[in-house]
Enzyme design. Structure first.
Site, short mmCIF file in Angstrom:
data_model
loop_
_atom_site.label_atom_id
_atom_site.label_comp_id
_atom_site.label_asym_id
_atom_site.label_seq_id
_atom_site.Cartn_x
_atom_site.Cartn_y
_atom_site.Cartn_z
N LEU A 144 6.07 -4.71 -0.38
CA LEU A 144 4.73 -4.24 -0.14
C LEU A 144 3.91 -5.30 0.58
O LEU A 144 4.01 -6.49 0.27
CB LEU A 144 4.10 -3.95 -1.51
N CYS A 145 3.09 -4.89 1.55
CA CYS A 145 2.11 -5.77 2.19
C CYS A 145 0.82 -4.96 2.35
O CYS A 145 0.60 -4.01 1.60
CB CYS A 145 2.62 -6.35 3.51
N ARG A 146 -0.02 -5.30 3.30
CA ARG A 146 -1.28 -4.58 3.44
C ARG A 146 -1.09 -3.19 4.03
O ARG A 146 -1.59 -2.21 3.52
CB ARG A 146 -2.28 -5.38 4.29
N MET B 110 -0.55 -1.68 0.69
CA MET B 110 -1.64 -1.70 -0.29
C MET B 110 -2.79 -0.79 0.10
O MET B 110 -3.50 -0.28 -0.77
CB MET B 110 -2.15 -3.13 -0.50
#
Length: 115
Positions: A65-67, A93
């Protein structure tokens, strides 16, 4: 050139409470993590990943997961090429927060946010 496909999972398919055997790996930088992250996630910034691979279990499924999903897609591709079972969380996110999924901030009393 053959395009590379990256295994992915929709935010809605990630259990709010991760079952045993599943790791949620957050690869955002420290300030992003501090502003808001998923409770129980493992935080290893993409910039530190190669030096911290020993922190990743080799026998578990990893959701990355990242932005918004770009960094996590690269990390997912890297991990799968090196023997892990990883899937990119589509939309990162931003989508996680938009779906009202659980988030916490590092600062006491702070409202978690995605930066």
């Amino acid at each position: 050139m053959v395009p590379v496909t990256v295994p992915s999972v929709a935010v809605s398919e990630v259990p709010a409470r991760l079952p045993d055997g599943v790791v949620l790996l957050d690869v955002r930088e420290g300030d992003e993590w501090a502003a808001g992250h998923v409770p129980g996630a493992l935080h290893i910034p993409m910039s530190e990943l190669v030096g911290r691979l020993d922190e990743l279990p080799g026998d578990r499924e990893i959701y990355v997961l990242c932005r918004v999903g770009e960094r996590s897609a690269l990390v997912t591709q890297y991990l799968n090429a090196h023997g892990w079972d990883a899937a990119n969380v589509d939309g990162g996110m931003r989508v996680w927060a938009a779906h009202g999924r659980p988030m916490v901030a590092e600062a006491d009393g702070a409202e978690p946010e995605v930066i």
